[in-house]
Write a protein that holds these residues in place. Sequence first.
Motif, PDB file in Angstrom:
ATOM      1  N   MET A 310       0.822  -1.214   0.000  1.00 19.83           N
ATOM      2  CA  MET A 310       0.000   0.000   0.000  1.00 19.83           C
ATOM      3  C   MET A 310       0.850   1.255   0.000  1.00 19.83           C
ATOM      4  O   MET A 310       2.008   1.243   0.433  1.00 19.83           O
ATOM      5  N   LEU A 311       0.244   2.338  -0.477  1.00 27.59           N
ATOM      6  CA  LEU A 311       0.741   3.695  -0.279  1.00 27.59           C
ATOM      7  C   LEU A 311      -0.281   4.397   0.597  1.00 27.59           C
ATOM      8  O   LEU A 311      -1.474   4.426   0.269  1.00 27.59           O
ATOM      9  N   VAL A 312       0.160   4.965   1.721  1.00 25.71           N
ATOM     10  CA  VAL A 312      -0.739   5.614   2.674  1.00 25.71           C
ATOM     11  C   VAL A 312      -0.686   7.114   2.438  1.00 25.71           C
ATOM     12  O   VAL A 312       0.391   7.723   2.479  1.00 25.71           O
ATOM     13  N   LEU A 313      -1.844   7.723   2.201  1.00 30.42           N
ATOM     14  CA  LEU A 313      -1.911   9.100   1.719  1.00 30.42           C
ATOM     15  C   LEU A 313      -2.575  10.027   2.733  1.00 30.42           C
ATOM     16  O   LEU A 313      -3.679   9.756   3.212  1.00 30.42           O
ATOM     17  N   ARG A 354       4.063  13.520  14.705  1.00 30.02           N
ATOM     18  CA  ARG A 354       3.189  12.399  14.425  1.00 30.02           C
ATOM     19  C   ARG A 354       3.821  11.032  14.618  1.00 30.02           C
ATOM     20  O   ARG A 354       3.143  10.082  14.933  1.00 30.02           O
ATOM     21  N   GLY A 355       5.110  10.864  14.392  1.00 24.60           N
ATOM     22  CA  GLY A 355       5.632   9.511  14.312  1.00 24.60           C
ATOM     23  C   GLY A 355       5.015   8.833  13.100  1.00 24.60           C
ATOM     24  O   GLY A 355       4.725   9.472  12.088  1.00 24.60           O
ATOM     25  N   TYR A 356       4.749   7.548  13.214  1.00 21.84           N
ATOM     26  CA  TYR A 356       4.128   6.824  12.103  1.00 21.84           C
ATOM     27  C   TYR A 356       2.608   6.875  12.221  1.00 21.84           C
ATOM     28  O   TYR A 356       2.054   6.919  13.322  1.00 21.84           O
ATOM     29  N   LEU A 357       1.940   6.844  11.075  1.00 21.59           N
ATOM     30  CA  LEU A 357       0.485   6.913  11.030  1.00 21.59           C
ATOM     31  C   LEU A 357      -0.150   5.590  10.634  1.00 21.59           C
ATOM     32  O   LEU A 357      -1.266   5.292  11.045  1.00 21.59           O
ATOM     33  N   ALA A 358       0.507   4.809   9.804  1.00 16.54           N
ATOM     34  CA  ALA A 358      -0.055   3.552   9.320  1.00 16.54           C
ATOM     35  C   ALA A 358       0.172   2.439  10.342  1.00 16.54           C
ATOM     36  O   ALA A 358       1.254   2.341  10.936  1.00 16.54           O
ATOM     37  N   SER A 359      -0.821   1.599  10.522  1.00 15.31           N
ATOM     38  CA  SER A 359      -0.749   0.539  11.530  1.00 15.31           C
ATOM     39  C   SER A 359       0.484  -0.352  11.390  1.00 15.31           C
ATOM     40  O   SER A 359       1.162  -0.629  12.395  1.00 15.31           O
ATOM     41  N   PRO A 360       0.841  -0.843  10.180  1.00 14.94           N
ATOM     42  CA  PRO A 360       2.020  -1.716  10.109  1.00 14.94           C
ATOM     43  C   PRO A 360       3.311  -1.003  10.487  1.00 14.94           C
ATOM     44  O   PRO A 360       4.218  -1.623  11.069  1.00 14.94           O
ATOM     45  N   ALA A 364       5.764  -2.103  13.557  1.00 15.21           N
ATOM     46  CA  ALA A 364       7.164  -2.453  13.296  1.00 15.21           C
ATOM     47  C   ALA A 364       8.143  -1.435  13.853  1.00 15.21           C
ATOM     48  O   ALA A 364       9.323  -1.750  14.056  1.00 15.21           O
ATOM     49  N   GLY A 365       7.674  -0.200  14.098  1.00 18.90           N
ATOM     50  CA  GLY A 365       8.581   0.854  14.530  1.00 18.90           C
ATOM     51  C   GLY A 365       9.496   1.333  13.422  1.00 18.90           C
ATOM     52  O   GLY A 365      10.532   1.951  13.677  1.00 18.90           O
ATOM     53  N   ARG A 366       9.109   1.052  12.183  1.00 10.94           N
ATOM     54  CA  ARG A 366       9.882   1.485  11.026  1.00 10.94           C
ATOM     55  C   ARG A 366       8.942   1.604   9.829  1.00 10.94           C
ATOM     56  O   ARG A 366       7.784   1.171   9.892  1.00 10.94           O
ATOM     57  N   ALA A 367       9.447   2.168   8.746  1.00 10.67           N
ATOM     58  CA  ALA A 367       8.613   2.410   7.569  1.00 10.67           C
ATOM     59  C   ALA A 367       8.526   1.157   6.702  1.00 10.67           C
ATOM     60  O   ALA A 367       9.323   0.966   5.781  1.00 10.67           O
ATOM     61  N   VAL A 368       7.554   0.311   6.999  1.00  4.48           N
ATOM     62  CA  VAL A 368       7.316  -0.883   6.188  1.00  4.48           C
ATOM     63  C   VAL A 368       6.570  -0.503   4.916  1.00  4.48           C
ATOM     64  O   VAL A 368       6.843  -1.025   3.836  1.00  4.48           O
ATOM     65  N   VAL A 369       5.609   0.412   5.038  1.00 11.04           N
ATOM     66  CA  VAL A 369       4.858   0.897   3.874  1.00 11.04           C
ATOM     67  C   VAL A 369       5.067   2.404   3.764  1.00 11.04           C
ATOM     68  O   VAL A 369       5.222   3.097   4.785  1.00 11.04           O
ATOM     69  N   PRO A 370       5.092   2.953   2.548  1.00 12.61           N
ATOM     70  CA  PRO A 370       5.319   4.392   2.392  1.00 12.61           C
ATOM     71  C   PRO A 370       4.137   5.215   2.912  1.00 12.61           C
ATOM     72  O   PRO A 370       2.982   4.874   2.653  1.00 12.61           O
TER      73      PRO A 370
END
Length: 434
Positions: A310-313, A354-360, A364-370
């Motif tokens: 996915m790409l999270v927008l 914000r940190g990360y917004l997408a659940s994965p 994971a604590g890292r950018a698995v999905v953009p």
Amino acid sequence: MHAVQPHTATPDPVPQAGIVLVSNGPGELSTWVRPVAQCLQRRLEAAGRARSFCALYLVLVPCPNGTGREHRAAAPWGLFERITPASRFWPLLLRPRRFGPWPRQGVVVFLGGDQFWSVLLSARLGYRHLTYAEWVARWPRWNDRIAVMGPGAAARLPARWRSRSRMVGDLMADLSESARSEQPLPPGEWVALLPGSKPAKLRVGVPFLLETADRLASLRPGCRFLLPLAPTTSVADLLRQAGPANPIAAQYGGGLPQLSPAGDALISQAGTRIQLERRSPAHAVLSQCALALTTVGANTAELAALGVPMLVLVPTQHLHVMQAWDGLAGLLGRLPLLRWCFGVVLTLWRLRHRGYLASPNISAGRAVVPERVGPITPAQIAAEAADWLAAPGRLQGMRDDLHSLRGQPGAVAALTDLVEELLPASSADGHPDS
């Protein structure tokens, strides 16, 4: 001739025990509530526990992530003795019997929303209480049992309450078990479009993704598009947000699409066909997509569980309608006098910190999905999506990363075990009190 006497219906007996599932939004309903309710219903039937002994109830709670239509989405499932809409939650707390009789004993199960509301409800009904803690159990003192998703939630529990907890795993991991190819999509390179379910998200997501689909179709003519309708969203909602009723739509080039004669697709002004999936949950067809373009929310967890890249927008050029934050700040941001000013300030602050917004990514604590956050455009996203689709090896890498995060199935069954343990013994063996 004897007079015909009016018939007086005999009221159904009140079940001996009740299981009350508490939740909030459409994402939690489809990914947590429905699988758990189905598993509970199967267990009750297998043990010969008729509804006269134990019944399921659904109570929806006030939440900015809700739409107000969740009760309508859950009704056709036929799983619940009674469903209480979020708009009736406070009257329910004040006078529960006004909404019908309640069993003398039962269990309240938190499956979404603010955990405090389920604590209040269990106290009001005099039921035992179980919380499913995805990240943190906020009120362990008032929980009889705590079902934690993983080590992170377990570590956040104070030591004195850990004996009440059990690690059950991620409820989302069970989605892949139900996502079979019983509904095969026609051959092609399918891209899923998920504009969200709440009005604030649809207002931005629908026109943005319509133009993105047109641009991506011109870059990759063989691309096909799928738009799963959230259970609380209608085709009329999509058309309204794509048309003149939505001022944001004028800033995008997709225009107002037409509904196909068969009613199964939207056809953009440029001729791009977007297949509609009305069945919910749409896990079987979503799992066959090569890529998804999605807003933030529970849908990112669903896609991750299904292993869909996915790409999270998050297009921040429309900050004045991005007031879907939760908690007290989100509530203040929706007050009429503060709506625009506070909403914009709040959103800017949250995005900067914000940190990360997408659940994965959070898991994971890292950018698995953009995550694409900023004044992004459909042209930019279409070009990036085309690059991903042209690199199947990169897509497979993202898919593998998502599968590695998913965990083992079995969380729904483990949570159901805990609910059964909290049921009164007389309902557990299927016999009423003597």
